[in-house]
Design a protein around this motif. Structure first.
Motif, PDB file in Angstrom:
ATOM      1  N   PRO B  93      48.334  31.590  32.194  1.00  0.00           N
ATOM      2  CA  PRO B  93      48.902  31.980  33.504  1.00  0.00           C
ATOM      3  C   PRO B  93      49.024  33.497  33.646  1.00  0.00           C
ATOM      4  N   ASN B  94      49.512  34.154  32.594  1.00  0.00           N
ATOM      5  CA  ASN B  94      49.622  35.617  32.658  1.00  0.00           C
ATOM      6  C   ASN B  94      48.252  36.275  32.769  1.00  0.00           C
ATOM      7  N   ALA B  95      47.280  35.709  32.051  1.00  0.00           N
ATOM      8  CA  ALA B  95      45.924  36.282  32.110  1.00  0.00           C
ATOM      9  C   ALA B  95      45.372  36.182  33.524  1.00  0.00           C
ATOM     10  N   TYR B  96      45.550  35.033  34.171  1.00  0.00           N
ATOM     11  CA  TYR B  96      45.032  34.865  35.538  1.00  0.00           C
ATOM     12  C   TYR B  96      45.703  35.844  36.493  1.00  0.00           C
ATOM     13  N   ILE B  97      47.021  35.972  36.359  1.00  0.00           N
ATOM     14  CA  ILE B  97      47.755  36.889  37.261  1.00  0.00           C
ATOM     15  C   ILE B  97      47.244  38.316  37.053  1.00  0.00           C
ATOM     16  N   ALA B  98      47.102  38.704  35.795  1.00  0.00           N
ATOM     17  CA  ALA B  98      46.680  40.079  35.499  1.00  0.00           C
ATOM     18  C   ALA B  98      45.263  40.344  36.003  1.00  0.00           C
ATOM     19  N   LEU B  99      44.359  39.380  35.804  1.00  0.00           N
ATOM     20  CA  LEU B  99      42.991  39.562  36.277  1.00  0.00           C
ATOM     21  C   LEU B  99      42.954  39.642  37.802  1.00  0.00           C
ATOM     22  N   ALA B 100      43.724  38.785  38.452  1.00  0.00           N
ATOM     23  CA  ALA B 100      43.759  38.801  39.919  1.00  0.00           C
ATOM     24  C   ALA B 100      44.320  40.119  40.435  1.00  0.00           C
ATOM     25  N   LEU B 101      45.376  40.609  39.783  1.00  0.00           N
ATOM     26  CA  LEU B 101      45.965  41.890  40.200  1.00  0.00           C
ATOM     27  C   LEU B 101      44.964  43.032  40.045  1.00  0.00           C
ATOM     28  N   THR B 102      44.245  43.004  38.941  1.00  0.00           N
ATOM     29  CA  THR B 102      43.266  44.067  38.706  1.00  0.00           C
ATOM     30  C   THR B 102      42.184  44.037  39.779  1.00  0.00           C
ATOM     31  N   GLY B 103      41.703  42.833  40.078  1.00  0.00           N
ATOM     32  CA  GLY B 103      40.699  42.711  41.136  1.00  0.00           C
ATOM     33  C   GLY B 103      41.230  43.223  42.465  1.00  0.00           C
ATOM     34  N   MET B 104      42.490  42.929  42.728  1.00  0.00           N
ATOM     35  CA  MET B 104      43.114  43.383  43.981  1.00  0.00           C
ATOM     36  C   MET B 104      43.196  44.916  44.010  1.00  0.00           C
ATOM     37  N   PHE B 105      43.540  45.505  42.880  1.00  0.00           N
ATOM     38  CA  PHE B 105      43.577  46.979  42.811  1.00  0.00           C
ATOM     39  C   PHE B 105      42.171  47.550  43.048  1.00  0.00           C
ATOM     40  N   GLY B 106      41.166  46.846  42.550  1.00  0.00           N
ATOM     41  CA  GLY B 106      39.794  47.291  42.783  1.00  0.00           C
ATOM     42  C   GLY B 106      39.468  47.306  44.260  1.00  0.00           C
ATOM     43  N   ALA B 107      39.865  46.246  44.949  1.00  0.00           N
ATOM     44  CA  ALA B 107      39.632  46.184  46.403  1.00  0.00           C
ATOM     45  C   ALA B 107      40.384  47.306  47.105  1.00  0.00           C
ATOM     46  N   ALA B 108      41.599  47.601  46.621  1.00  0.00           N
ATOM     47  CA  ALA B 108      42.397  48.678  47.232  1.00  0.00           C
ATOM     48  C   ALA B 108      41.713  50.029  47.046  1.00  0.00           C
ATOM     49  N   VAL B 109      41.145  50.250  45.864  1.00  0.00           N
ATOM     50  CA  VAL B 109      40.446  51.516  45.609  1.00  0.00           C
ATOM     51  C   VAL B 109      39.248  51.646  46.549  1.00  0.00           C
ATOM     52  N   PHE B 110      38.513  50.538  46.711  1.00  0.00           N
ATOM     53  CA  PHE B 110      37.367  50.542  47.615  1.00  0.00           C
ATOM     54  C   PHE B 110      37.804  50.921  49.023  1.00  0.00           C
ATOM     55  N   ASN B 111      38.902  50.321  49.461  1.00  0.00           N
ATOM     56  CA  ASN B 111      39.433  50.578  50.809  1.00  0.00           C
ATOM     57  C   ASN B 111      39.823  52.040  50.972  1.00  0.00           C
ATOM     58  N   GLN B 112      40.489  52.582  49.961  1.00  0.00           N
ATOM     59  CA  GLN B 112      40.931  53.983  50.047  1.00  0.00           C
ATOM     60  C   GLN B 112      39.749  54.948  50.038  1.00  0.00           C
ATOM     61  N   LEU B 113      38.736  54.610  49.227  1.00  0.00           N
ATOM     62  CA  LEU B 113      37.546  55.463  49.197  1.00  0.00           C
ATOM     63  C   LEU B 113      36.843  55.470  50.547  1.00  0.00           C
ATOM     64  N   TRP B 114      36.767  54.288  51.135  1.00  0.00           N
ATOM     65  CA  TRP B 114      36.123  54.162  52.447  1.00  0.00           C
ATOM     66  C   TRP B 114      36.865  55.009  53.473  1.00  0.00           C
ATOM     67  N   PHE B 115      38.192  54.994  53.360  1.00  0.00           N
ATOM     68  CA  PHE B 115      39.019  55.809  54.269  1.00  0.00           C
ATOM     69  C   PHE B 115      38.698  57.294  54.086  1.00  0.00           C
ATOM     70  N   ILE B 116      38.598  57.720  52.826  1.00  0.00           N
ATOM     71  CA  ILE B 116      38.326  59.142  52.552  1.00  0.00           C
ATOM     72  C   ILE B 116      36.967  59.549  53.123  1.00  0.00           C
ATOM     73  N   ILE B 117      35.971  58.687  52.902  1.00  0.00           N
ATOM     74  CA  ILE B 117      34.623  59.007  53.400  1.00  0.00           C
ATOM     75  C   ILE B 117      34.647  59.179  54.922  1.00  0.00           C
ATOM     76  N   ASN B 118      35.327  58.272  55.611  1.00  0.00           N
ATOM     77  CA  ASN B 118      35.397  58.356  57.078  1.00  0.00           C
ATOM     78  C   ASN B 118      36.242  59.536  57.527  1.00  0.00           C
ATOM     79  N   ASP B 119      37.300  59.792  56.765  1.00  0.00           N
ATOM     80  CA  ASP B 119      38.251  60.850  57.140  1.00  0.00           C
ATOM     81  C   ASP B 119      37.618  62.241  57.069  1.00  0.00           C
ATOM     82  N   THR B 120      36.724  62.434  56.098  1.00  0.00           N
ATOM     83  CA  THR B 120      36.117  63.766  55.952  1.00  0.00           C
ATOM     84  C   THR B 120      35.174  64.087  57.107  1.00  0.00           C
TER      85      THR B 120
END
Lengths: 544, 196
Positions: B93-120
């Protein structure tokens, strides 16, 4: 003490049995047997060798009368073929032949039943075939690595395709190499510490690590150039059209020190063949391993690319250029000592011996020419000496890989190749390599430009260009002889023992051809770098 | 004369982390490719400055959003190691939660990068700096997607019952590649967003 100089043929029956069935296209596309995957690399590498040898001859003919570029029909076509030869002979011939040989032999040498990630290895092999075809076809369609005389829109598209194909070949080499080095690191049999890894497998680990760390930098360069051509302002490719800049940004992988990495496995092949011919152990296995490692370290060259400015007059570049000769020279000395201290039979040497020795000498000549090339007052950079060093390295790699192929043919192809034909082919390749490389280096001393668009102003330069042309023909004859002998071995297969040479390493403990899984039973615990020469436990009181 | 292959058969070897070793080499290759692009960026920027040219106008690249990515990746480095440790402890259970959280952080990084690219508001066919900025962020996004896909495949394999205390190398390999992609960004952050 009981020695096992003769093959442990109990492991499997000696035979001229057919290779493990990999028949139709479906089998070739889905096989997970590392021997079959290695054969994809080797066979397409051999075909590429023939193709690029012919291109080499055509270029040398064109150089005879550089004032009138009529053979290829124009400056751009000449430049495309010139650059295709250079990229092709290194990326589509020299390195793939080593990857093929390593994919087949390295797992057996370390006592593994298969290569690590066999499906990735298969994808790499077919990626190499596809990438090479894309590259060659795109160049023939007017692409290439830039142009000297402007391009049309279609040609710019073809240039993009060439970059894509080159990148694909590089990715495939990286993927195939990762499978080989992972096998050497983590699939070694019991008792085989890193210091007991046979020299060929070790040299592939070293060279492979250098390729894995260097080629991605070239892929990064390709990505920049590709995107710049596709949607950028052409700032890096010679705006507004692709120009010589495209080639110049990538040429560092064909230049010293990076190009030396393509020939590092030569030291491992020689270090595997010479002790067997000498019927004794390598004089100092560990020292040879260190020398191979040093040769690999001195071939790391991503830092010397023109994106970072012209590094070719810096102290580091000069130091790398001079130092690269040292480990190669010491390896030649070490193998020479092994040969002298052993009991090599007097007489005509076998073909693989000529391949091993010749390739080492060509590699030594390449590093010696490279050391001269970096000496600033000689002013050799930008002259035909660049091509001379490249040809010496490429011919060293080709001769070494063919020598290795001849040696390991019972394991790669399940049969022996003709010794006499092999001897002739290897000798021609050695002579052709010396002629091809040395003449270009000498022509460099009289300032003959590397991209020759006008006849040399010097009679010595002209004479060297004629000799270089003769060298390219001799190389082509050697290639035809080698490929003819390999083809003949399939038309008229002969008997092949499990261990026809009295080998020292574990691949010779397998049957000929090796079965799926390689070993009938797990190899015994390894106690040295030459397990087949080791004493048998419990026999210490026996004969010595 | 005794054949060495027939004497004293060696015990079966537990294959030592083949996936991890392969991933180590692949991560090395990925780092070299990315730093190859970054080195060109830094080198061209230095050359432009030496020539007295402006690389980017003042304030075009902001430290704030890029800093959020930095800290998101720091959090993800912890969660991905949490997943590895949980698998080693057979705590699924802890492994699944941790893997899911990491994937979610990855999606967040993608979103923030996309924002930066558009913002510049940069254009690919703009200046040399803008072009290289695009190439670099694009290359980074490719590797980020690769890391997220690797993580997703690992999570699926874990969900189907693979991996455990005696065989954690699949998760450890995914974590290693994740760390490599994080290192890419952290170096980029200092080289581009901090030093500008």
């Amino acid at each position: 003490m009981t020695m096992t100089e003769s093959p442990p043929s109990e492991a499997a029956e000696s035979s001229a049995a057919p290779l493990p069935a990999v028949g139709g296209l479906y089998d070739w596309l889905t096989t997970s047997d590392h021997k079959a995957i290695g054969r994809i690399w080797l066979r397409f590498g051999a075909l590429s060798l023939l193709f690029f040898s012919v291109i080499g001859v055509l270029i040398s003919f064109e150089r005879l009368d550089a004032d009138a570029i009529d053979l290829f029909g124009g400056v751009n076509s000449y430049f495309q073929m010139w650059s295709l030869y250079r990229f092709g002979i290194v990326l589509m011939v020299a390195i793939p032949l080593f990857v093929g040989l390593a994919t087949t032999i390295a797992p057996m040498q370390v006592g593994s039943t298969n290569i690590a990630f066999p499906r990735a290895a298969l994808a790499a092999a077919w990626g190499y075939v596809l990438g090479s075809l894309i590259t060659i076809i795109s160049v023939l369609a007017g692409g290439g690595w830039g142009a000297l005389d402007g391009v049309s829109g279609d040609e710019a598209d073809a240039i993009r395709l060439t970059l894509l194909g080159t990148g694909m070949v590089m990715v495939s080499i990286i993927l195939g190499t990762i499978c080989v080095v992972t096998t050497v690191v983590s699939l070694r049999t019991s008792g085989m510490g890193l210091t007991k890894v046979p020299l060929f497998a070790w040299s592939m680990f070293v060279a492979g690590s250098v390729w894995v760390l260097t080629l991605p930098v070239a892929i990064a360069n390709i990505a920049i150039l590709y995107i710049d051509l596709s949607g950028g302002a052409g700032l890096f490719v010679g705006a507004p059209n692709p120009s010589f800049d495209v080639y110049a940004q990538l040429a560092w992988i064909l230049d010293q020190p990076a190009v030396y990495a393509a020939a590092v496995p030569v030291l491992g092949i020689a270090g595997s063949i010479i002790p067997v011919v000498a019927k004794g152990r390598q004089v100092s296995h560990e020292a040879m391993m260190i020398l191979v490692g040093l040769a690999g370290l001195l071939a790391i060259g991503g830092w010397s690319q023109p994106f970072f400015g012209d590094e070719r007059d810096t102290l580091v570049y000069i130091a790398f250029g001079v130092a690269a000769m040292v480990p190669v020279l010491a390896s030649v000395g070490g193998n020479g000592a092994t040969l002298v201290s052993g009991e090599a039979p007097v007489g005509i040497p076998p073909a693989h011996m000529i391949g091993a020795l010749g390739s080492m000498l060509l590699f030594l000549a390449a590093t010696a020419a490279g050391a001269l090339r970096v000496i600033d007052p000689l002013d050799l950079i930008g002259t035909t000496a660049d091509t001379g060093v490249l040809n010496l390295v490429a011919l060293a790699a080709i001769l070494g890989s063919l020598g290795g192929w001849w040696f390991w043919a019972p394991k790669t192809d399940g049969r022996l190749f003709s010794g006499i034909q092999g001897l002739g082919a290897m000798t021609l390749l050695l002579l052709g390599g010396v002629l091809l490389g040395a003449t270009d280096v000498i022509a460099g001393f009289v300032d003959t430009p590397d991209v020759l668009l006008a006849s040399a102003d010097d009679s010595l330069g002209d004479a060297m260009i004629v000799l270089s042309m003769i060298g390219s023909i001799v190389v082509l004859l050697g290639v035809l002889g080698a490929l003819g002998a390999i083809t003949l071995a399939y038309v008229k297969p002969g008997e092949a023992d499990n261990d026809p040479w009295g080998g020292h390493t574990l691949e010779w403990a397998t049957a000929t051809p090796p079965p799926a899984g390689n070993f009938a039973e797990p190899p015994a615990r390894v106690r040295s770098e030459a397990p087949l020469l080791d004493e048998t436990p419990g026999d210490e009181g026996g004969e010595s | 004369m005794t054949a060495t292959t027939t004497q004293l058969a060696a015990p079966a070897i537990r294959r030592p982390r083949t996936v991890l070793v392969g991933t180590m080499f692949a991560s090395g290759a990925a780092l070299m490719a990315y730093f190859g692009v970054l080195a060109v960026y830094v080198s061209e920027r230095a050359a432009a400055r030496d020539a007295g040219e402006e690389w980017f106008a003042e304030g075009v690249i902001e430290l704030g959003p890029s800093g959020w990515i930095f800290w998101t990746l720091v959090l993800a480095a912890f969660t991905v190691q949490w997943a590895v440790q949980a698998i080693r402890n057979d705590d699924r259970p802890n492994a699944y939660i941790a893997l899911a959280l990491t994937g979610m952080f990855g999606a967040a990084v993608f979103n923030q990068l996309w924002f930066i690219i558009n913002d510049t508001g940069f254009a690919l066919a703009g200046t040399q700096g803008q072009f290289l900025f695009f190439v670099m962020t694009g290359t980074y996004i490719v590797f980020l997607i690769g890391a997220v896909v690797f993580l997703a495949l690992t999570t699926m394999r874990a969900l189907f019952g693979q991996f455990g205390p005696s065989q954690d190398d699949g998760v450890a390999a995914a974590a290693m590649f994740w760390h490599a992609v994080s290192v890419m960004y952290w170096v980029t952050w200092i080289a581009i967003f901090v030093t500008k």
